[in-house]
Motif scaffolding. Structure first.
Motif, short mmCIF file in Angstrom:
data_model
loop_
_atom_site.label_atom_id
_atom_site.label_comp_id
_atom_site.label_asym_id
_atom_site.label_seq_id
_atom_site.Cartn_x
_atom_site.Cartn_y
_atom_site.Cartn_z
N ASN A 1 10.73 5.67 -23.27
CA ASN A 1 11.49 6.11 -24.43
C ASN A 1 11.13 5.37 -25.71
O ASN A 1 11.62 5.69 -26.78
CB ASN A 1 12.99 5.97 -24.16
CG ASN A 1 13.48 6.90 -23.09
OD1 ASN A 1 13.13 8.09 -23.08
ND2 ASN A 1 14.28 6.40 -22.16
N LYS A 2 10.26 4.36 -25.58
CA LYS A 2 9.82 3.61 -26.75
C LYS A 2 8.36 3.93 -27.10
O LYS A 2 7.74 3.22 -27.89
CB LYS A 2 10.01 2.11 -26.51
CG LYS A 2 11.48 1.72 -26.37
CD LYS A 2 11.67 0.24 -26.09
CE LYS A 2 13.16 -0.08 -25.92
NZ LYS A 2 13.41 -1.51 -25.60
N ASP B 1 8.63 0.91 -21.50
CA ASP B 1 9.77 1.83 -21.58
C ASP B 1 9.28 3.14 -22.18
O ASP B 1 8.90 3.20 -23.35
CB ASP B 1 10.87 1.22 -22.44
CG ASP B 1 12.14 2.08 -22.47
OD1 ASP B 1 12.08 3.26 -22.06
OD2 ASP B 1 13.18 1.58 -22.95
#
Length: 210
Positions: free
Chosen positions: A12-13, A10
């Motif tokens: 966004n992580k 991910d």
């Protein structure tokens, strides 16, 4: 166990350490890192104000203060370096970790560079909150026995200085307290104003080819 320096599926992580930095832009890189330290301090305060049922503020206050003070140090050093280049001085960064001394250098450089009284007054207005905080801080950390505070800027990283003498809050009988709501207001302004000053001299003068 997975490596710390590794990808998450991910996006966004993930934290990309070199997305906002550039190997040829030393001062800009300082400002990027500075924003991170100030932002982390503000975020920690906001989280504690939202939930302090376990009284975690009593221990989280130390990284909060360290991050805020380190952000001030980096902002002031970025401003100093920028003005030193503009003023054709040979120095880059001055003052070690003594943020009050570095601030005094910045004030001197601004007074040397700015010709109009209006610009000088504007700088004073933008930094009055910072100046008041530094005066308050140095009353706390100054070693009254010898008038020096060189080893005491580490007060938020260690409980004692390099000579193993306790910092001011350890030996104090009465409570040493920080109003976190006030901290949030003050340092939000200090961070915003220092960023404005740093980017003003970097982009409006140095990179503009002044």
């Amino acid at each position: 166990m997975k490596d710390i320096f590794s990808y998450n599926v991910d996006i966004n992580k993930n934290a990309y350490m070199n997305w906002r930095t550039n190997k040829h832009e030393h001062i800009k890189n300082m400002i990027v890192i500075t924003k991170g330290f100030m932002m982390s301090s503000i975020i920690l305060v906001e989280q504690i104000l939202n939930n302090n049922r376990n009284k975690n503020a009593d221990i989280v206050v130390f990284p909060i203060l360290f991050n805020a003070n380190h952000a001030i140090e980096l902002y002031l050093k970025a401003i100093t370096w920028t003005l030193n280049i503009i003023l054709d001085k040979h120095e880059k960064i001055e003052g070690n970790h003594d943020i009050k001394q570095i601030f005094n250098v910045v004030c001197s450089r601004v007074n040397e560079f700015e010709k109009s009284k209006e610009k000088k007054e504007q700088f004073k207005k933008l930094t009055i909150n910072l100046k008041d905080y530094l005066n308050e801080l140095y009353i706390k950390i100054e070693d009254k026995s010898n008038g020096k505070y060189k080893d005491n800027m580490d007060f938020s990283r260690y409980p004692f200085n390099t000579k193993y003498v306790n910092h001011f809050y350890i030996d104090q009988f009465d409570n040493v307290v920080i109003d976190l709501e006030n901290f949030l207001l003050r340092f939000t302004e200090i961070g915003t104003n220092l960023n404005t000053i740093a980017e003003h001299y970097l982009y409006d003068f140095l990179e503009a080819g002044y």
